[in-house]
Scaffold this motif. Sequence first.
Motif, mmCIF file in Angstrom:
data_model
loop_
_atom_site.group_PDB
_atom_site.id
_atom_site.type_symbol
_atom_site.label_atom_id
_atom_site.label_comp_id
_atom_site.label_asym_id
_atom_site.label_seq_id
_atom_site.Cartn_x
_atom_site.Cartn_y
_atom_site.Cartn_z
ATOM 1 N N PHE A 1 0.828 -1.206 0.000
ATOM 2 C CA PHE A 1 0.000 0.000 0.000
ATOM 3 C C PHE A 1 0.862 1.254 0.000
ATOM 4 N N ILE A 2 1.952 1.198 0.731
ATOM 5 C CA ILE A 2 2.878 2.329 0.777
ATOM 6 C C ILE A 2 3.868 2.174 -0.371
ATOM 7 N N GLN A 3 3.878 3.160 -1.269
ATOM 8 C CA GLN A 3 4.686 3.072 -2.476
ATOM 9 C C GLN A 3 6.014 3.803 -2.378
ATOM 10 N N GLY A 4 6.150 4.703 -1.415
ATOM 11 C CA GLY A 4 7.397 5.436 -1.301
ATOM 12 C C GLY A 4 7.358 6.455 -0.183
ATOM 13 N N LEU A 5 8.491 7.098 0.009
ATOM 14 C CA LEU A 5 8.700 8.042 1.099
ATOM 15 C C LEU A 5 9.219 9.363 0.544
ATOM 16 N N ILE A 6 8.648 10.463 1.037
ATOM 17 C CA ILE A 6 9.094 11.800 0.647
ATOM 18 C C ILE A 6 9.417 12.565 1.927
ATOM 19 N N CYS A 7 10.665 12.989 2.056
ATOM 20 C CA CYS A 7 11.112 13.691 3.260
ATOM 21 C C CYS A 7 11.578 15.094 2.914
ATOM 22 N N LEU A 8 10.884 16.075 3.454
ATOM 23 C CA LEU A 8 11.330 17.463 3.335
ATOM 24 C C LEU A 8 12.066 17.796 4.624
ATOM 25 N N SER A 9 13.284 18.247 4.508
ATOM 26 C CA SER A 9 14.099 18.651 5.662
ATOM 27 C C SER A 9 14.196 17.541 6.709
ATOM 28 N N TYR A 10 14.572 16.348 6.269
ATOM 29 C CA TYR A 10 14.743 15.248 7.222
ATOM 30 C C TYR A 10 15.791 15.657 8.263
ATOM 31 N N PRO A 11 15.463 15.590 9.560
ATOM 32 C CA PRO A 11 16.409 15.993 10.599
ATOM 33 C C PRO A 11 17.379 14.849 10.925
ATOM 34 N N LEU A 12 18.399 14.706 10.134
ATOM 35 C CA LEU A 12 19.337 13.590 10.265
ATOM 36 C C LEU A 12 20.050 13.593 11.623
ATOM 37 N N HIS A 13 20.241 14.749 12.186
ATOM 38 C CA HIS A 13 20.906 14.868 13.488
ATOM 39 C C HIS A 13 20.432 16.145 14.167
ATOM 40 N N PRO A 14 20.537 16.216 15.500
ATOM 41 C CA PRO A 14 20.204 17.472 16.180
ATOM 42 C C PRO A 14 21.189 18.571 15.771
ATOM 43 N N PRO A 15 20.782 19.833 15.885
ATOM 44 C CA PRO A 15 21.723 20.920 15.581
ATOM 45 C C PRO A 15 22.979 20.795 16.453
ATOM 46 N N LYS A 16 24.112 20.978 15.856
ATOM 47 C CA LYS A 16 25.409 20.943 16.545
ATOM 48 C C LYS A 16 25.711 19.597 17.201
ATOM 49 N N ASP B 1 21.306 23.224 5.766
ATOM 50 C CA ASP B 1 20.444 22.754 6.855
ATOM 51 C C ASP B 1 21.304 22.359 8.053
ATOM 52 N N GLU B 2 21.094 23.006 9.175
ATOM 53 C CA GLU B 2 21.873 22.737 10.378
ATOM 54 C C GLU B 2 21.506 21.402 11.046
ATOM 55 N N MET B 3 20.503 20.716 10.498
ATOM 56 C CA MET B 3 20.098 19.413 11.043
ATOM 57 C C MET B 3 20.273 18.289 10.023
ATOM 58 N N CYS B 4 20.928 18.598 8.916
ATOM 59 C CA CYS B 4 21.134 17.590 7.879
ATOM 60 C C CYS B 4 22.422 17.912 7.114
ATOM 61 N N ASP B 5 23.533 17.554 7.718
ATOM 62 C CA ASP B 5 24.818 17.787 7.077
ATOM 63 C C ASP B 5 24.868 17.050 5.735
ATOM 64 N N LYS B 6 25.261 17.765 4.716
ATOM 65 C CA LYS B 6 25.241 17.233 3.356
ATOM 66 C C LYS B 6 26.119 15.984 3.210
ATOM 67 N N THR B 7 27.313 15.997 3.750
ATOM 68 C CA THR B 7 28.216 14.846 3.644
ATOM 69 C C THR B 7 27.656 13.649 4.400
ATOM 70 N N LEU B 8 27.149 13.886 5.597
ATOM 71 C CA LEU B 8 26.574 12.794 6.381
ATOM 72 C C LEU B 8 25.365 12.185 5.679
ATOM 73 N N MET B 9 24.490 13.038 5.136
ATOM 74 C CA MET B 9 23.305 12.531 4.446
ATOM 75 C C MET B 9 23.696 11.731 3.213
ATOM 76 N N THR B 10 24.675 12.201 2.480
ATOM 77 C CA THR B 10 25.142 11.477 1.290
ATOM 78 C C THR B 10 25.657 10.095 1.690
ATOM 79 N N ASN B 11 26.364 10.007 2.797
ATOM 80 C CA ASN B 11 26.866 8.718 3.274
ATOM 81 C C ASN B 11 25.732 7.788 3.703
ATOM 82 N N VAL B 12 24.711 8.324 4.358
ATOM 83 C CA VAL B 12 23.561 7.513 4.763
ATOM 84 C C VAL B 12 22.838 6.997 3.522
#
Length: 180
Positions: A81-96, A121-132
């Motif tokens: 039933f669930i076909q996919g996920l859309i995340c706007l500003s996913y908070p990958l980590h807390p600020p700092k 985004d202070e809650m979604c470091d670009k390098t960290l998100m790319t690695n995830v």
Amino acid sequence: MNFPQLVSLANYLASHGLLCLRFTCKGLNLVYRTKAYSAVLNYLKSDEEYKVAGVFLAGRSMGSRAAASLVRTACEQDDSFIQGLICLSYPLHPPKAKSKLRDEDLLMITKPALFISGSADEMCDKTLMTNVIRKIKAPVKIHWVENANHGLTVKGKSLEDVLPEINEQTFLWIDQMLKL
């Protein structure tokens, strides 16, 4: 629910023929939000009026974490039933606190996922998100809104300048997923 980016996105998707349902939760508790999201999802599955065949779960910030949790559960239960996920500003980590990743649900999903985040985004470091994202076993796309913060706003630009990019990227991705 009334965050300008969500209102704009829902209106844009609806104007392109996609049924959109927005809802809100009163608390900032992730467990509570996930339960509320689950109740809405169960309602959609059983609704006789619209007979919804499938959905893309979406959210902004903590709402995207709740959506990711439900998508993870759907993947574990082989729920089509669930076909996919859309995340706007996913908070990958807390600020700092980049060492405290919130990736446990993301790493377990097998449904297609779209992430739209600000490059500043202070809650979604670009390098960290790319690695995830490299570790996710599902088809994943990430779109970086250049110089946008966690609220997907860009200094020196109006919100009306940024919204079309978010809306179009989301619609194009959904359209592509529906054609697979």
